[in-house]
Enzyme design. Structure first.
Site, mmCIF file in Angstrom:
data_model
loop_
_atom_site.group_PDB
_atom_site.id
_atom_site.type_symbol
_atom_site.label_atom_id
_atom_site.label_comp_id
_atom_site.label_asym_id
_atom_site.label_seq_id
_atom_site.Cartn_x
_atom_site.Cartn_y
_atom_site.Cartn_z
ATOM 1 N N ARG A 25 0.797 -1.329 -0.009
ATOM 2 C CA ARG A 25 -0.015 -0.109 -0.029
ATOM 3 C C ARG A 25 0.962 1.225 0.161
ATOM 4 O O ARG A 25 0.643 2.332 0.649
ATOM 5 C CB ARG A 25 -0.893 0.003 1.368
ATOM 6 N N ARG A 29 -3.942 6.081 0.664
ATOM 7 C CA ARG A 29 -4.676 7.494 1.310
ATOM 8 C C ARG A 29 -3.839 8.246 2.124
ATOM 9 O O ARG A 29 -4.014 9.291 2.550
ATOM 10 C CB ARG A 29 -5.988 7.079 2.162
ATOM 11 N N ARG A 38 -7.974 10.803 -6.098
ATOM 12 C CA ARG A 38 -9.244 10.122 -5.878
ATOM 13 C C ARG A 38 -10.455 11.052 -5.737
ATOM 14 O O ARG A 38 -11.490 10.714 -6.282
ATOM 15 C CB ARG A 38 -9.224 9.262 -4.644
ATOM 16 N N ASP A 75 -6.637 -3.680 -7.345
ATOM 17 C CA ASP A 75 -6.929 -4.397 -5.972
ATOM 18 C C ASP A 75 -6.995 -6.091 -6.550
ATOM 19 O O ASP A 75 -7.422 -6.345 -7.584
ATOM 20 C CB ASP A 75 -8.205 -3.997 -5.741
ATOM 21 N N TYR A 152 -14.243 -13.148 0.601
ATOM 22 C CA TYR A 152 -14.765 -12.112 -0.010
ATOM 23 C C TYR A 152 -16.054 -12.331 -0.801
ATOM 24 O O TYR A 152 -17.067 -11.909 -0.710
ATOM 25 C CB TYR A 152 -13.951 -10.907 -0.520
HETATM 26 O O1 CP3 Z 1 0.078 -2.203 -2.272
HETATM 27 C C1 CP3 Z 1 -0.333 -1.293 -3.004
HETATM 28 O O2 CP3 Z 1 0.163 -0.321 -2.970
HETATM 29 C C2 CP3 Z 1 -1.008 -1.846 -4.576
HETATM 30 C C3 CP3 Z 1 -2.340 -1.684 -4.456
HETATM 31 C C4 CP3 Z 1 -3.291 -2.662 -3.828
HETATM 32 C C5 CP3 Z 1 -4.428 -2.264 -3.185
HETATM 33 N N1 CP3 Z 1 -5.179 -3.208 -2.581
HETATM 34 C C6 CP3 Z 1 -5.226 -0.936 -3.212
HETATM 35 C C7 CP3 Z 1 -6.049 -0.461 -2.525
HETATM 36 C C8 CP3 Z 1 -3.072 -3.931 -3.224
HETATM 37 C C9 CP3 Z 1 -1.957 -5.181 -3.462
HETATM 38 C C10 CP3 Z 1 -4.213 -4.342 -2.834
HETATM 39 C C11 CP3 Z 1 -4.415 -5.730 -2.143
HETATM 40 C C12 CP3 Z 1 -5.513 -6.049 -1.257
HETATM 41 N N2 CP3 Z 1 -6.895 -5.416 -1.631
HETATM 42 C C13 CP3 Z 1 -5.802 -6.999 -0.305
HETATM 43 C C14 CP3 Z 1 -4.633 -7.815 0.132
HETATM 44 C C15 CP3 Z 1 -3.576 -7.204 1.054
HETATM 45 C C16 CP3 Z 1 -4.319 -6.722 2.512
HETATM 46 O O3 CP3 Z 1 -4.443 -5.519 2.454
HETATM 47 O O4 CP3 Z 1 -4.551 -7.713 3.407
HETATM 48 C C17 CP3 Z 1 -7.036 -7.020 0.268
HETATM 49 C C18 CP3 Z 1 -7.441 -7.962 1.172
HETATM 50 C C19 CP3 Z 1 -7.670 -6.202 -0.565
HETATM 51 C C20 CP3 Z 1 -9.314 -5.831 -0.545
HETATM 52 C C21 CP3 Z 1 -9.481 -4.351 -0.147
HETATM 53 N N3 CP3 Z 1 -9.340 -3.520 -0.987
HETATM 54 C C22 CP3 Z 1 -10.016 -3.957 1.004
HETATM 55 C C23 CP3 Z 1 -10.410 -4.770 2.247
HETATM 56 C C24 CP3 Z 1 -10.322 -2.538 0.760
HETATM 57 C C25 CP3 Z 1 -10.784 -1.513 1.801
HETATM 58 C C26 CP3 Z 1 -9.912 -1.278 2.998
HETATM 59 C C27 CP3 Z 1 -9.000 -0.083 2.766
HETATM 60 O O5 CP3 Z 1 -7.969 -0.269 2.961
HETATM 61 O O6 CP3 Z 1 -9.716 1.035 2.263
HETATM 62 C C28 CP3 Z 1 -9.630 -2.209 -0.482
HETATM 63 C C29 CP3 Z 1 -9.557 -0.857 -0.972
HETATM 64 C C30 CP3 Z 1 -8.282 -0.533 -1.402
HETATM 65 N N4 CP3 Z 1 -7.382 -1.079 -2.271
HETATM 66 C C31 CP3 Z 1 -7.466 1.143 -1.174
HETATM 67 C C32 CP3 Z 1 -6.381 0.849 -1.718
HETATM 68 C C33 CP3 Z 1 -5.516 1.938 -1.805
HETATM 69 C C34 CP3 Z 1 -8.037 1.912 -0.368
HETATM 70 C C35 CP3 Z 1 -9.116 2.903 -1.495
HETATM 71 C C36 CP3 Z 1 -9.694 4.146 -0.990
HETATM 72 O O7 CP3 Z 1 -10.540 4.159 -0.245
HETATM 73 O O8 CP3 Z 1 -8.920 4.868 -1.595
#
Ligand code: CP3
Length: 352
Positions: A25, A29, A38, A75, A152
Site C-alpha cells: 500500500r 490514502r 481520488r 486491487d 470475500y
Molecule cells: O499495495 C499497493 O500499493 C498496491 C495496490 C493494492 C490495493 N489493494 C489498493 C487499495 C493492493 C496490493 C491491494 C491488495 C488487497 N486488497 C488485499 C490484500 C492485501 C491486504 O491488504 O490484506 C485485500 C484484502 C484487498 C481488499 C480491499 N481493498 C479492502 C478490504 C479494501 C478496503 C480497506 C481499505 O484499506 O480501504 C480495499 C480498498 C483499497 N485497495 C484501497 C487501496 C489503496 C483504499 C481505497 C481508497 O479508499 O482509496
C-alpha cells in the site's frame, strides 16, 4: 534491463549493496497527492479501472521516496468483479459485492471465459507503468489467493471473521472446492497476463487463509497456492514469485516448499526465527509492524535495526511492512523509514 535490480537480486538470494525496500500500500490514502486524484476521479474503483490514473497513482510514491520497486495500482477484488459479482466500494465501509455467492448454483454458474478481456484495463495499466518506469525499478504485479478471494465472494464484503465463508466450506465442501479450482485457474491466467504486459515480479496476497482451521487451510489453501506457482513456472520459469500471507507462522516450512521465491511475513512472526526455519529455500519479505510508523523516529530506527540484524547483510531479505501502510501515517515517517533502511543496511552488506 533494470537499473535498480536490488529487489530482483534479493528475491534470488544474491548479494546486494543494501537491503531493498518497498511497502505494501505504498500508493494510498496516507499520501495527499493520492487523495487529490481520488477526489477528482470520484472513487477508488474509477481510479483502478482507468489505466492512465492507475499508472499515475503507482508512480506517486516513487516520486517522493527512493523505493526499490513499484507495485501495480489495482486491487485483488478485480478478479471476482470480472467474474460477474459486481464490485463497489461503499464510502468508509470497504468492498461490497452486488451478487455474492450464497449457494451451490451460484458457484456452478461462474465462468472464467473471457477473463483477460474483462481485465484488459489491468494489462493496459501494467504496460503504461512499465513504460513510465523506463527500467528504473522493477514493477510488481499481483493477485489475491483463491482462498482469500473466496472469503470475500461468499461473505459479500469485508468481515472481521468471514464466518459466512467458513460456514460455507463446512456446509458445501464440494462447491467450495469447485470455487477454489475456478479461482486457481483464473488467478494463474490473470498473473500471466500481467507478466506478458510487463510485470517483473508477481505476488500473491493470502490475507485470510489462516482464518480457517488447519485441516481446511491444508486442504484448500496449500494445493491452490502450489498449483498457481506451478502454472506460472510452466509458462514462465524465470519470473520471481512472492507469497504474502497473514498468520502464516505455523506454516512457514510448508509454504517454503510451494514453489515461491519469497515469503512475505506479517509482524507476528520473528524474522530471525523465520529465517532459521526456512533456511536458504526462500527469501523473506517483511515484516515491520505498521504501527511502528505511528510511534516516533527513535522507535522506527530501533525496529529497523532489529529487523536488519536478523539477516546481518546476508542475501535474501526484502524490507517491507507486515501489512499495508495505513491511511493515518505521516508520509515523512515513511520517508524516514526508507532512509533508515538504506543507511543502516549498507554497512551490513559491505561487511557480509
Ligand atoms: O499495495 C499497493 O500499493 C498496491 C495496490 C493494492 C490495493 N489493494 C489498493 C487499495 C493492493 C496490493 C491491494 C491488495 C488487497 N486488497 C488485499 C490484500 C492485501 C491486504 O491488504 O490484506 C485485500 C484484502 C484487498 C481488499 C480491499 N481493498 C479492502 C478490504 C479494501 C478496503 C480497506 C481499505 O484499506 O480501504 C480495499 C480498498 C483499497 N485497495 C484501497 C487501496 C489503496 C483504499 C481505497 C481508497 O479508499 O482509496
Amino acid at each position: 534491463m533494470i537499473a535498480n535490480d536490488r529487489l530482483l537480486r534479493a528475491l534470488r538470494r544474491q548479494p546486494v549493496d543494501r537491503t531493498p525496500i518497498w511497502l505494501m500500500r505504498q500508493a494510498g490514502r496516507y499520501l495527499p497527492e493520492y487523495r487529490a486524484v481520488r477526489a477528482r476521479a470520484g472513487s477508488f474503483l474509477a481510479m483502478a479501472k482507468d489505466p492512465a490514473t492507475a499508472c499515475e497513482i503507482s508512480l506517486q510514491p516513487l516520486r517522493r521516496f527512493p523505493l526499490d520497486a513499484a507495485i501495480l495500482f489495482s486491487d485483488i477484488l478485480t478478479v471476482p468483479d470480472a467474474l460477474g459479482l459486481g464490485l463497489h466500494f461503499a464510502e468508509g465501509e470497504g468492498p461490497r459485492f452486488a451478487r455474492p455467492l450464497r449457494d451451490r448454483e451460484a458457484i456452478s454458474a461462474l465462468t472464467a471465459d473471457g477473463l483477460e478481456e474483462r481485465l484488459s484495463y489491468v494489462a493496459e495499466a501494467v504496460r503504461l507503468i512499465r513504460r513510465e518506469l523506463a527500467g528504473r525499478v522493477p514493477l510488481i504485479g499481483f493477485a489475491g489467493s483463491p482462498l482469500t478471494l473466496a472469503c470475500y465472494m461468499i461473505e459479500g464484503g469485508s468481515s472481521a471473521d468471514f464466518a459466512l465463508a467458513r460456514a460455507f466450506a463446512f456446509a458445501e465442501p464440494e462447491a467450495f472446492a469447485e470455487l477454489l479450482q475456478l479461482l486457481t485457474e483464473a488467478t494463474t491466467r490473470y498473473l500471466l497476463m500481467q507478466r506478458r504486459a510487463g510485470a517483473d515480479v508477481l505476488m500473491l496476497f493470502d490475507t485470510w487463509g489462516t482464518l480457517f482451521p488447519p485441516r481446511l487451510y491444508r486442504a484448500f489453501a496449500l494445493p491452490s497456492l502450489r498449483a498457481i506457482a506451478a502454472g506460472i513456472r510452466q509458462a514462465d520459469p524465470e519470473v520471481p514469485l512472492i507469497l504474502f500471507g497473514r498468520g502464516t507462522g505455523p506454516w512457514l516450512e510448508e509454504l517454503a516448499g510451494l514453489g515461491y521465491d519469497a515469503l512475505g511475513l506479517d509482524w507476528t512472526v520473528d524474522l530471525a526465527e523465520a529465517r532459521r526455519r526456512v533456511g536458504d529455500r526462500v527469501a523473506l519479505q517483511g515484516n515491520l509492524d505498521p504501527a511502528v510508523l505511528l510511534a516516533d523516529p527513535a522507535a522506527i530506527e530501533a525496529e529497523t535495526e532489529r529487523l536488519l540484524t536478523a539477516y546481518a547483510g546476508a542475501p535474501g531479505h526484502v524490507f517491507n511492512l507486515g501489512h499495508g501502510v495505513s491511511p493515518g501515517i505521516d508520509p515523512d515517517r515513511v520517508g524516514f523509514l526508507i532512509d533508515c533502511v538504506a543507511r543502516l543496511s549498507a554497512p551490513l552488506h559491505e561487511a557480509a
